[in-house]
Design an enzyme around this catalytic site. Structure first.
Site, PDB file in Angstrom:
ATOM      1  N   GLU A   1       0.827  -1.223   0.000  1.00  8.66           N
ATOM      2  CA  GLU A   1       0.000   0.000   0.000  1.00  8.66           C
ATOM      3  C   GLU A   1       0.855   1.264   0.000  1.00  8.66           C
ATOM      4  O   GLU A   1       0.606   2.206   0.742  1.00  8.66           O
ATOM      5  CB  GLU A   1      -0.995  -0.010   1.175  1.00  8.66           C
ATOM      6  CG  GLU A   1      -2.047  -1.094   1.005  1.00  8.66           C
ATOM      7  CD  GLU A   1      -3.275  -0.936   1.878  1.00  8.66           C
ATOM      8  OE1 GLU A   1      -3.543   0.173   2.352  1.00  8.66           O
ATOM      9  OE2 GLU A   1      -3.957  -1.953   2.071  1.00  8.66           O
TER      10      GLU A   1
HETATM   11  C1  LIG Z   1       2.117  -9.714  -0.114  1.00  7.49           C
HETATM   12  C2  LIG Z   1       1.726  -8.582  -0.992  1.00  7.49           C
HETATM   13  C3  LIG Z   1       0.394  -8.245  -1.124  1.00  7.49           C
HETATM   14  C4  LIG Z   1       0.008  -7.217  -1.993  1.00  7.49           C
HETATM   15  N1  LIG Z   1      -1.324  -6.952  -2.177  1.00  7.49           N
HETATM   16  C5  LIG Z   1      -1.692  -6.053  -3.130  1.00  7.49           C
HETATM   17  C6  LIG Z   1      -3.074  -5.862  -3.456  1.00  7.49           C
HETATM   18  O1  LIG Z   1      -3.965  -6.465  -2.841  1.00  7.49           O
HETATM   19  N2  LIG Z   1      -3.385  -5.004  -4.458  1.00  7.49           N
HETATM   20  C7  LIG Z   1      -2.435  -4.315  -5.159  1.00  7.49           C
HETATM   21  O2  LIG Z   1      -2.783  -3.572  -6.068  1.00  7.49           O
HETATM   22  N3  LIG Z   1      -1.112  -4.450  -4.844  1.00  7.49           N
HETATM   23  C8  LIG Z   1      -0.729  -5.312  -3.863  1.00  7.49           C
HETATM   24  N4  LIG Z   1       0.602  -5.479  -3.566  1.00  7.49           N
HETATM   25  C9  LIG Z   1       1.597  -4.695  -4.284  1.00  7.49           C
HETATM   26  C10 LIG Z   1       2.289  -3.640  -3.436  1.00  7.49           C
HETATM   27  O3  LIG Z   1       1.429  -2.565  -3.212  1.00  7.49           O
HETATM   28  C11 LIG Z   1       3.584  -3.264  -4.184  1.00  7.49           C
HETATM   29  O4  LIG Z   1       4.474  -4.348  -3.986  1.00  7.49           O
HETATM   30  C12 LIG Z   1       4.180  -1.974  -3.685  1.00  7.49           C
HETATM   31  O5  LIG Z   1       3.392  -0.887  -4.083  1.00  7.49           O
HETATM   32  C13 LIG Z   1       5.606  -1.765  -4.221  1.00  7.49           C
HETATM   33  O6  LIG Z   1       5.676  -1.970  -5.601  1.00  7.49           O
HETATM   34  P1  LIG Z   1       6.800  -2.963  -6.186  1.00  7.49           P
HETATM   35  O7  LIG Z   1       6.733  -4.217  -5.418  1.00  7.49           O
HETATM   36  O8  LIG Z   1       6.642  -3.032  -7.642  1.00  7.49           O
HETATM   37  O9  LIG Z   1       8.178  -2.286  -5.817  1.00  7.49           O
HETATM   38  P2  LIG Z   1       9.004  -1.198  -6.687  1.00  7.49           P
HETATM   39  O10 LIG Z   1       8.092  -0.158  -7.202  1.00  7.49           O
HETATM   40  O11 LIG Z   1       9.867  -1.914  -7.648  1.00  7.49           O
HETATM   41  O12 LIG Z   1       9.909  -0.552  -5.552  1.00  7.49           O
HETATM   42  C14 LIG Z   1      10.933  -1.307  -4.892  1.00  7.49           C
HETATM   43  C15 LIG Z   1      11.568  -0.437  -3.832  1.00  7.49           C
HETATM   44  O13 LIG Z   1      12.201   0.674  -4.457  1.00  7.49           O
HETATM   45  C16 LIG Z   1      12.137   1.804  -3.634  1.00  7.49           C
HETATM   46  N5  LIG Z   1      11.465   2.894  -4.369  1.00  7.49           N
HETATM   47  C17 LIG Z   1      10.550   2.803  -5.350  1.00  7.49           C
HETATM   48  N6  LIG Z   1      10.176   4.022  -5.769  1.00  7.49           N
HETATM   49  C18 LIG Z   1      10.860   4.914  -5.031  1.00  7.49           C
HETATM   50  C19 LIG Z   1      10.914   6.328  -4.968  1.00  7.49           C
HETATM   51  N7  LIG Z   1      10.126   7.108  -5.728  1.00  7.49           N
HETATM   52  N8  LIG Z   1      11.724   6.889  -4.069  1.00  7.49           N
HETATM   53  C20 LIG Z   1      12.504   6.143  -3.266  1.00  7.49           C
HETATM   54  N9  LIG Z   1      12.494   4.813  -3.267  1.00  7.49           N
HETATM   55  C21 LIG Z   1      11.682   4.190  -4.136  1.00  7.49           C
HETATM   56  C22 LIG Z   1      11.344   1.399  -2.385  1.00  7.49           C
HETATM   57  O14 LIG Z   1      12.252   1.051  -1.363  1.00  7.49           O
HETATM   58  C23 LIG Z   1      10.596   0.164  -2.830  1.00  7.49           C
HETATM   59  O15 LIG Z   1      10.337  -0.723  -1.760  1.00  7.49           O
HETATM   60  C24 LIG Z   1       1.001  -6.495  -2.693  1.00  7.49           C
HETATM   61  C25 LIG Z   1       2.351  -6.812  -2.518  1.00  7.49           C
HETATM   62  C26 LIG Z   1       2.723  -7.846  -1.703  1.00  7.49           C
HETATM   63  C27 LIG Z   1       4.185  -8.179  -1.576  1.00  7.49           C
END
Ligand SMILES: Cc1cc2nc3c(=O)[nH]c(=O)nc-3n(C[C@H](O)[C@H](O)[C@H](O)COP(=O)(O)OP(=O)(O)OC[C@H]3O[C@@H](n4cnc5c(N)ncnc54)[C@H](O)[C@@H]3O)c2cc1C
Length: 597
Positions: A413
């Site tokens: 989130e």
């Molecule tokens: C168990 C689980 C349940 C989930 N459930 C849902 C759901 O029900 N519905 C849904 O839509 N999504 C869901 N998600 C998705 C979740 O919201 C995303 O994983 C989250 O938004 C991060 O996106 P990403 O994993 O692509 O990480 P990325 O966008 O690749 O980011 C990786 C890391 O990079 C860093 N980063 C990224 N952008 C920036 C920035 N601008 N500035 C500084 N640092 C940054 C942060 O440290 C981040 O943790 C779920 C994820 C998991 C793991």
């Protein structure tokens, strides 16, 4: 325009669309950035309405009984599944439609009451609390908030009982933290009655068990070659819905079904659009406001469990002929968990009350709550893990599970880094605009500009010369209140200085943003704690109770929080940022960083 400029333009346009459309209300957090204390948002400390109290107490009692008898978090973790009996039980008690209107079969509870329910579940089992959040806080939220009467009548009755489950599907491979970059396409059918959806979603909680999925996809913007995100109600029985992976194996919250699915030419009737066409990002962010509030509640519950576990072990385990609790380094951990748990509850309650009061624009506060409570909970679990020593590492105790479960909180989130930057940038926008007014007028004087710049300058100046009043009722809290007021003035001064010093480049200076956001979060947390202590003292006094409740943990929180704020603000001018950036740059560009060809 080069590629970078075009990207920046796109980001600014998206941010404007999401956050800054329409007049800006001065909420509590935005007020802090202006040097104000918007007292009526946070004081007096909110209480559950009398009309709902008896029903809530009854529900909580019923829920506790059910959870104690029928919920086995260790088994849920082992089996990587939440049994249907648990889902049915939660549905029977009303948990799965807690805030849905009674006319659709929901319980009609306030968000504050809902948070108390989630805290209770969060105390015991993170898989179950995340499942409930995915279904009720976000899964069916767009329907509750933006659904038409017909849509609600059609879908809600089975969803609020848990007979059917909901999910919220925003994330894709290219749209993680960059949520606005949704690639799933929705083109209108030739007869104009449907939209045809194509694309993939991943990491979606409940995807494989849901009957109603709120799916974000891009629709054409009429009269242009642009697209914008729209929210759709999709069901898995629609032809072309393909579940690619029902339960992706994962680190923690194993009981939840986190899935990946594809939509291939799925025909979705236009009656299934939720909210205005092209306003799906606004829908998503509004939905997440609710999710982040219950996140706070679940973290509060888990922090209270940490405290209970820490105390139990520190009192029973003996080493060096003493109980662990006799050692100061153990005491320090226990005291901090107690202080943080008090603050997390206060912050959750106050943030939930913004929703219940229908206040406008509390996006900053919900983001602050999410970052603050998830970071504090991680610390709490780490501390209690340490107190248990080697025994924490083994699977017969709940701690290794709690540690694995809690790790998602800082990512899901909205990753905490993204939200931290968001808090600083949105918060600084108000004072930034005033400075821009002043700067533009100095560069290009005009009569109209002069009067606006004069007003802006006066506003900026008055906030820095006077500490805002923090109106507590209880005499014994006046010193803390004065200190908080002085820190807000100090914070405002630091924000102004950062804006003047760095000007536009501050948009990319995340190390500066982080300190500003951290200080703002602690100011909000301290305010909530002060308000809660004040409310408790006043309540005890009104009820003729001589014994004042023990506020030593709350008092400790204020001391530690004030110290942290001073540290964050001092770090704005005394830091190693240049060295940090240089080392990272060197690592990121070194030969060893390049992927092997
Ligand atoms: C168990 C689980 C349940 C989930 N459930 C849902 C759901 O029900 N519905 C849904 O839509 N999504 C869901 N998600 C998705 C979740 O919201 C995303 O994983 C989250 O938004 C991060 O996106 P990403 O994993 O692509 O990480 P990325 O966008 O690749 O980011 C990786 C890391 O990079 C860093 N980063 C990224 N952008 C920036 C920035 N601008 N500035 C500084 N640092 C940054 C942060 O440290 C981040 O943790 C779920 C994820 C998991 C793991």
């Amino acid at each position: 325009m080069n590629k970078l400029d075009a990207q920046r333009q796109k980001e600014i346009q998206q941010a404007e669309e999401l956050l800054f459309a329409g007049p800006q209300a001065l909420g509590f957090a935005k007020g802090l950035f202006q040097g104000h204390f918007v007292a009526d948002w946070v004081m007096p400390y909110p209480r559950i309405r009398e009309a709902e109290k008896a029903e809530l107490d009854h529900t909580l009692a019923e829920l506790r009984k059910f959870l104690n008898a029928d919920l086995d978090p260790a088994e849920i973790d082992r089996q990587a599944d939440i049994p249907r009996t648990v889902i049915d039980g939660l549905g029977r008690i009303g948990v799965l439609g807690m805030t849905a209107p009674k006319e659709y079969g929901g319980r009609g509870f306030s968000q504050m009451a809902n948070c108390m329910v989630l805290e209770e579940i969060g105390r015991r089992c993170a898989s179950t609390s995340v499942f409930v959040n995915a279904h009720h806080s976000i899964g069916i939220r767009a329907l509750l908030l933006f659904g038409t009467r017909e849509q609600k009548q059609k879908w809600l009755p089975k969803l609020v009982t848990g007979e059917q489950l909901g999910a919220f599907a925003l994330t894709e491979k290219e749209a993680g933290s960059d949520a606005a970059n949704v690639q799933m396409q929705a083109r209108p059918s030739e007869d104009g009655l449907h939209f045809i959806l194509n694309g993939e979603k991943r990491y979606i909680t409940n995807a494989a068990i849901a009957r109603e999925l709120t799916v974000m996809a891009r629709t054409p913007v009429p009269g242009s070659n642009k697209t914008a995100v729209t929210a759709f109600l999709v069901t898995p029985d629609m032809p072309g819905f393909e579940m690619l992976e029902a339960r992706m194996p994962k680190t923690g919250i194993k009981g939840t079904a986190t899935g990946r699915f594809a939509l291939r030419d799925v025909k979705v009737p236009k009656e299934n659009i939720l909210g205005p066409i092209g306003k799906g990002l606004k829908v998503a962010l509004t939905v997440l406001d609710f999710g982040r509030t219950t996140f706070g509640a679940c973290c509060t519950g888990a922090a209270k469990t940490c405290l209970e576990l820490a105390v139990a072990h520190a009192n029973s385990r003996r080493q060096f002929n003493k109980t662990l609790g006799e050692f100061e380094l153990v005491k320090k951990k226990i005291a901090r968990i107690a202080a943080d748990a008090y603050a997390m509850e206060a912050m959750t309650t106050i943030t939930a009350s913004f929703i219940d009061r229908g206040l406008e624009d509390y996006m900053l506060e919900t983001a602050m709550l999410k970052v603050f409570t998830t970071e504090r909970l991680w610390e709490c679990i780490n501390d209690v893990f340490q107190i248990y020593g080697g025994s924490a590492y083994f699977t017969d105790l709940p701690l290794e599970r709690m540690l694995r479960d809690a790790r998602i909180n800082q990512i899901g989130e909205g990753a905490n880094e993204v939200l931290t930057s968001f808090i600083a940038l949105v918060g600084m926008r108000g004072p930034g605009m005033e400075f821009k007014e002043i700067y533009d007028t100095m560069m290009k004087p005009s009569r109209d500009g002069m009067s606006k710049a004069w007003a802006a300058g006066k506003n900026r100046l008055s906030a820095t010369v006077r500490a805002p009043g923090v109106p507590v009722q209880s005499e014994q809290l006046r010193a803390h209140a004065r200190q908080l007021g002085r820190l807000i003035r100090h914070f405002n001064f630091a924000v102004n200085r950062a804006l003047i010093t760095y000007r536009e480049p501050i948009l990319d200076m995340q190390l500066v943003q982080e300190r500003i956001a951290n200080a703002a979060m602690d100011l909000f947390a301290s305010t909530c704690v002060l308000s809660r202590i004040d409310g408790e003292i006043q309540f005890t006094g009104r009820n003729g109770n001589a014994a004042s409740p023990d506020h030593s943990a709350a008092d400790l929180f204020l001391r530690q929080s004030f110290r942290r704020i001073r540290g964050f603000l001092a770090g704005l001018t005394d830091n190693d940022d240049k060295a940090v950036i240089a080392v990272a740059k060197s690592c990121l560009t070194s030969e060893t960083a390049k992927p092997a060809s």
